[in-house]
Scaffold this motif. Structure first.
Motif, mmCIF file in Angstrom:
data_model
loop_
_atom_site.group_PDB
_atom_site.id
_atom_site.type_symbol
_atom_site.label_atom_id
_atom_site.label_comp_id
_atom_site.label_asym_id
_atom_site.label_seq_id
_atom_site.Cartn_x
_atom_site.Cartn_y
_atom_site.Cartn_z
ATOM 1 N N LEU A 1 -3.533 -44.186 -23.732
ATOM 2 C CA LEU A 1 -2.147 -44.283 -22.821
ATOM 3 C C LEU A 1 -1.268 -43.404 -23.501
ATOM 4 C CD1 LEU A 1 -0.636 -45.966 -20.840
ATOM 5 C CD2 LEU A 1 0.178 -47.254 -22.791
ATOM 6 N N MET A 2 -1.387 -43.367 -24.944
ATOM 7 C CA MET A 2 -0.213 -42.169 -25.514
ATOM 8 C C MET A 2 -0.284 -40.709 -25.199
ATOM 9 S SD MET A 2 2.188 -42.622 -27.528
ATOM 10 C CE MET A 2 3.173 -41.323 -28.514
ATOM 11 N N VAL A 3 -1.578 -40.359 -25.044
ATOM 12 C CA VAL A 3 -1.608 -39.031 -24.789
ATOM 13 C C VAL A 3 -1.437 -38.816 -23.270
ATOM 14 C CG1 VAL A 3 -3.317 -36.881 -24.670
ATOM 15 C CG2 VAL A 3 -3.284 -38.532 -26.487
ATOM 16 N N LEU A 4 -1.958 -39.710 -22.481
ATOM 17 C CA LEU A 4 -1.609 -39.688 -20.841
ATOM 18 C C LEU A 4 -0.255 -39.707 -20.660
ATOM 19 C CD1 LEU A 4 -2.792 -39.678 -18.022
ATOM 20 C CD2 LEU A 4 -2.647 -42.285 -18.224
ATOM 21 N N THR A 5 0.505 -40.706 -21.278
ATOM 22 C CA THR A 5 1.867 -40.732 -20.979
ATOM 23 C C THR A 5 2.779 -39.419 -21.635
ATOM 24 O OG1 THR A 5 1.330 -43.127 -21.490
ATOM 25 C CG2 THR A 5 3.672 -42.297 -21.130
ATOM 26 N N GLN A 6 2.261 -38.975 -22.691
ATOM 27 C CA GLN A 6 3.052 -37.834 -23.158
ATOM 28 C C GLN A 6 2.818 -36.772 -22.316
ATOM 29 O OE1 GLN A 6 5.516 -38.455 -24.635
ATOM 30 N NE2 GLN A 6 5.066 -40.436 -25.981
ATOM 31 N N GLN A 7 1.963 -36.308 -21.855
ATOM 32 C CA GLN A 7 1.677 -35.141 -21.000
ATOM 33 C C GLN A 7 2.387 -35.317 -19.868
ATOM 34 O OE1 GLN A 7 -0.889 -34.308 -18.540
ATOM 35 N NE2 GLN A 7 -1.254 -36.453 -18.220
ATOM 36 N N HIS A 8 2.198 -36.788 -19.327
ATOM 37 C CA HIS A 8 2.893 -37.164 -18.065
ATOM 38 C C HIS A 8 4.316 -36.911 -18.260
ATOM 39 C CE1 HIS A 8 3.741 -39.417 -14.433
ATOM 40 N NE2 HIS A 8 4.493 -40.085 -15.297
ATOM 41 N N ASN A 9 4.926 -37.562 -19.139
ATOM 42 C CA ASN A 9 6.389 -37.390 -19.676
ATOM 43 C C ASN A 9 6.985 -35.837 -19.680
ATOM 44 O OD1 ASN A 9 6.456 -40.206 -19.499
ATOM 45 N ND2 ASN A 9 6.602 -40.097 -21.767
ATOM 46 N N MET A 10 5.889 -35.142 -20.371
ATOM 47 C CA MET A 10 6.353 -33.531 -20.482
ATOM 48 C C MET A 10 6.326 -33.035 -19.057
ATOM 49 S SD MET A 10 3.945 -31.763 -23.346
ATOM 50 C CE MET A 10 3.082 -32.830 -24.378
ATOM 51 N N LYS A 11 5.636 -33.328 -18.123
ATOM 52 C CA LYS A 11 5.764 -32.843 -16.861
ATOM 53 C C LYS A 11 7.090 -33.329 -16.034
ATOM 54 C CE LYS A 11 1.430 -33.804 -15.701
ATOM 55 N NZ LYS A 11 0.038 -33.846 -15.644
ATOM 56 N N GLU A 12 7.398 -34.545 -16.358
ATOM 57 C CA GLU A 12 8.640 -35.020 -15.787
ATOM 58 C C GLU A 12 9.678 -34.486 -16.243
ATOM 59 O OE1 GLU A 12 7.262 -39.285 -14.018
ATOM 60 O OE2 GLU A 12 8.488 -39.455 -16.033
ATOM 61 N N GLU A 13 9.894 -34.515 -17.669
ATOM 62 C CA GLU A 13 11.048 -34.016 -18.184
ATOM 63 C C GLU A 13 11.384 -32.423 -18.260
ATOM 64 O OE1 GLU A 13 10.878 -35.435 -22.221
ATOM 65 O OE2 GLU A 13 10.222 -37.409 -21.710
ATOM 66 N N GLN A 14 10.133 -31.714 -18.141
ATOM 67 C CA GLN A 14 10.336 -30.255 -18.197
ATOM 68 C C GLN A 14 10.710 -29.766 -16.851
ATOM 69 O OE1 GLN A 14 10.677 -28.360 -20.757
ATOM 70 N NE2 GLN A 14 10.103 -29.895 -22.097
ATOM 71 N N ILE A 15 9.991 -30.285 -15.732
ATOM 72 C CA ILE A 15 9.860 -29.780 -14.467
ATOM 73 C C ILE A 15 10.627 -30.640 -13.515
ATOM 74 C CG2 ILE A 15 8.584 -28.645 -12.620
ATOM 75 C CD1 ILE A 15 6.624 -28.855 -15.279
ATOM 76 N N LEU A 16 10.048 -32.083 -13.432
ATOM 77 C CA LEU A 16 10.581 -33.147 -12.004
ATOM 78 C C LEU A 16 11.879 -33.286 -12.130
ATOM 79 C CD1 LEU A 16 9.207 -34.287 -9.537
ATOM 80 C CD2 LEU A 16 8.892 -36.225 -11.013
ATOM 81 N N TYR A 17 12.322 -33.698 -13.339
ATOM 82 C CA TYR A 17 13.684 -34.348 -13.476
ATOM 83 C C TYR A 17 14.657 -33.204 -13.397
ATOM 84 C CZ TYR A 17 11.613 -38.497 -15.512
ATOM 85 O OH TYR A 17 10.921 -39.712 -15.691
ATOM 86 N N PRO A 18 14.571 -32.009 -13.899
ATOM 87 C CA PRO A 18 15.452 -31.026 -13.706
ATOM 88 C C PRO A 18 15.543 -30.450 -12.113
ATOM 89 C CG PRO A 18 14.214 -30.673 -15.479
ATOM 90 C CD PRO A 18 13.661 -31.874 -15.069
ATOM 91 N N MET A 19 14.319 -30.607 -11.429
ATOM 92 C CA MET A 19 14.259 -30.113 -10.180
ATOM 93 C C MET A 19 15.103 -31.257 -9.439
ATOM 94 S SD MET A 19 10.499 -28.794 -9.327
ATOM 95 C CE MET A 19 10.756 -28.859 -7.415
ATOM 96 N N THR A 20 14.781 -32.451 -9.667
ATOM 97 C CA THR A 20 15.444 -33.598 -8.871
ATOM 98 C C THR A 20 16.892 -33.481 -8.999
ATOM 99 O OG1 THR A 20 13.654 -34.795 -9.461
ATOM 100 C CG2 THR A 20 15.236 -35.732 -8.671
#
Lengths: 436, 145
Positions: free
Chosen positions: B107-126
């Motif tokens: 879960l830790m690895v899955l979540t962190q790579q998921h969070n990276m994508k959100e924080e680096q890309i999705l949230y700024p785009m939103t």
């Protein structure tokens, strides 16, 4: 279209086998480097210019470290920055094949004194890296606003320098051009300080805080350290080539301070981690960062005139600390996370394709890679590191013993990773044989 | 950092803290502490996923017209995260340290790579696509329960 949306390639993760092939072959190339020391014996450590030592070194640095890093960039860049390496479907496998086959030919040609084979290796290596570098630079350029993307870009630029100098030196060994041994230090410094050092830095800005739940790296470290290190390498190189000793000394102290400070900050962040689980990756990174800080200290001591890095035994030890203690440790630690996770992720995709999510139980990461094996392997790695240092000072039979320990270290790593793939296959077959 | 990115990134870090505490408690054999910390982690994580699925992703999709791209990928990963939370709950109920730590690591690895994508890309785009409406969307996310 809104700004930045063209950079979104979440779903374009490379297929499992593109990076995995590189990760599985690499340990066995490193192991071959150890075996080469066993065959060459004491002679391999008699001077840094012995062809068998050059061959063994490059089986580790190109065959293991670089091959894994090529696979990792293709895999990590899309996740961390949302930008994929262009045409990675064919560029990645082709460049990996060029580097793997090229380093084998190079090692074979150098250690047996066959210039035709060395030439063949030179062409393969030049071709493999020549394919990868422009593609990776293009991707890094798009991510220049991100500290990790910037560090990666500077690292790949360093690789360009390393590859250019390396191919030129190899052409010297192959008898095409005069051999300019004075360029060797520059080649090695860009390889370890630039290519490996800056890439590890950039990746760790993301992975250390997230996976170990530490505070983030200080802003100034993220924003400026990679660029300062790169500029210091340029200054040192210019000082070296033009015989400007003051510039050269300022440059190399800059490189040592940059990488040393990075290592110390990383160790400090790790003491403040809130994720207390001790795993092999943390231990491997600590070993790596400790080695990097030590190498920085030795460099500064050498500039201050306290030690003489031209002294062959110290020069050899310095190389061992940087290559085996720093780079190999860090890369091994990374593989222990990335290989089981990728396997797990792709099993998830297989489940989704078969519409069996939640119906078939697949192995988790610690079942794909039980912790015991890597722990044993890490002890073997520390033993190999210690024996290599001993061999650097004592020579004689210790070189063969250390070579054997290094071969075992890498072979055990390869065995552990193959175990993950074997278990992955079992789960995959189980999914395929389940009626939907 | 934009409004959405700031708010959601902060919540990621809160989840990380709770995760680390739960994991450490299981590792130390402190099952009472593990129950408490894991429940807190489980609740906050599920709430965070709902904030995204019920408010953030629809807002993003409405603004950008992208319904099959990044948000679809994120929803798939959310389901994978939920499946792991279920396995962790089962391991905790069984007091099975090894199973819990294995699922936790995944879960830790899955979540962190998921969070990276959100924080680096999705949230700024939103944040960019919502512009002045970002604070409203954050308020709506706060109200999800």
């Amino acid at each position: 279209m809104i700004p930045g949306s063209s950079d979104l390639h979440f779903d374009r993760m490379p297929r499992l086998w593109v990076p995995l092939r590189a990760f599985l072959v690499a340990p066995f190339l490193g192991s071959a480097g150890g075996l080469l020391l066993v065959f060459a014996g004491d002679a391999a450590f008699s001077s840094r210019w012995v062809p068998s030592l050059l061959a063994a070194t490059h089986l580790v640095t190109l065959g293991f470290i670089t091959l894994v890093m090529l696979g990792a960039i293709v895999q990590v860049l899309p996740v961390v920055t949302g930008v994929s390496v262009p045409s990675s479907d064919w560029v990645a496998p082709a460049s990996q094949l060029g580097v793997a086959a090229g380093v084998v030919a190079m090692a074979w040609g150098l250690s047996t004194g066959l210039p035709d084979i060395t030439r063949f290796g030179t062409i393969l290596l030049g071709g493999g890296l020549g394919l990868f570098i422009p593609a990776a630079l293009a991707a890094a350029w798009k991510t220049r606003r991100n500290p990790t993307g910037r560090a990666m870009g500077l690292s790949v630029l360093s690789l360009l320098a390393v590859a250019g100098l390396g191919v030129y030196l190899l052409a010297g060994h192959a008898g095409w051009v005069p051999l300019r041994r004075d360029l060797t230090d520059i080649h090695a410094a860009w390889a370890l300080g630039g290519w490996v050092g800056l890439l590890v830095m950039g990746v760790s800005y993301q992975v250390v805080p997230l996976f170990q739940v530490t505070p983030p790296y200080p802003r100034i470290v993220q924003e400026y350290l990679p660029a300062v290190g790169f500029v210091a390498l340029v200054a040192w190189t210019l000082g070296r080539l033009n015989r400007w000793p003051v510039i050269a000394n300022i440059g190399i102290v800059g490189v040592a301070l940059t990488l040393g400070a990075y290592a110390v900050v990383t160790l400090w962040l790790q003491t403040r981690r809130r994720r207390k689980i001790r795993d092999i990756t943390t231990d491997a990174w600590r070993t790596g960062m400790g080695s990097l800080a030590l190498a920085g200290l030795i460099t500064i001591a050498a500039v201050a005139g306290l030690v003489d890095l031209a002294e062959p035994k110290l020069a050899l030890s310095f190389g061992i600390v940087l290559v085996i203690g720093f780079a190999v440790s860090v890369v091994q630690g990374m593989l222990y996370k990335i290989v089981p996770f990728l396997s797990w992720l792709h099993l998830q995709n297989v489940l989704t394709r078969h519409n069996l999510v939640g119906q078939v139980k697949i192995r988790n990461m610690r079942q794909l890679l039980p912790v015991k094996g890597p722990r044993r392997q890490f002890v073997a790695h520390l033993i190999a590191l210690g024996l290599l240092l001993l061999a650097a000072w004592l020579g004689g039979p210790w070189v063969r013993i250390a070579g054997l320990a290094l071969a075992a270290d890498f072979a055990m790593l390869g065995w552990e990773l193959l175990g993950v793939v074997r278990r992955y296959r079992e789960d995959e077959e189980q999914i395929a044989s389940t009626p939907t | 950092m934009g409004d959405v990115a700031g708010y959601m990134t902060h919540e990621h870090r809160e989840c990380d803290e709770l995760f680390a505490k739960a994991e450490a408690a299981v590792d130390a054999g402190d099952w009472a502490g593990a129950d408490e910390q894991f429940t807190a982690f489980d609740n906050l994580t599920r709430l965070h996923l709902r904030r995204e699925e019920e408010v953030l992703f629809p807002a993003f999709e409405a603004r950008t017209g992208m319904t099959t791209g990044p948000t679809a990928m994120m929803r798939i990963e959310h389901n994978q995260i939920r499946a792991l939370l279920v396995s962790m709950t089962a391991a905790l109920t069984d007091r099975d340290t090894e199973a819990f730590l294995g699922e936790a690591e995944t879960l830790m690895v899955l979540t962190q790579q998921h969070n990276m994508k959100e924080e680096q890309i999705l949230y700024p785009m939103t944040d960019r696509s919502l512009a002045g409406d970002a604070p409203d969307v954050v308020d709506q996310m706060r109200e999800v329960d």
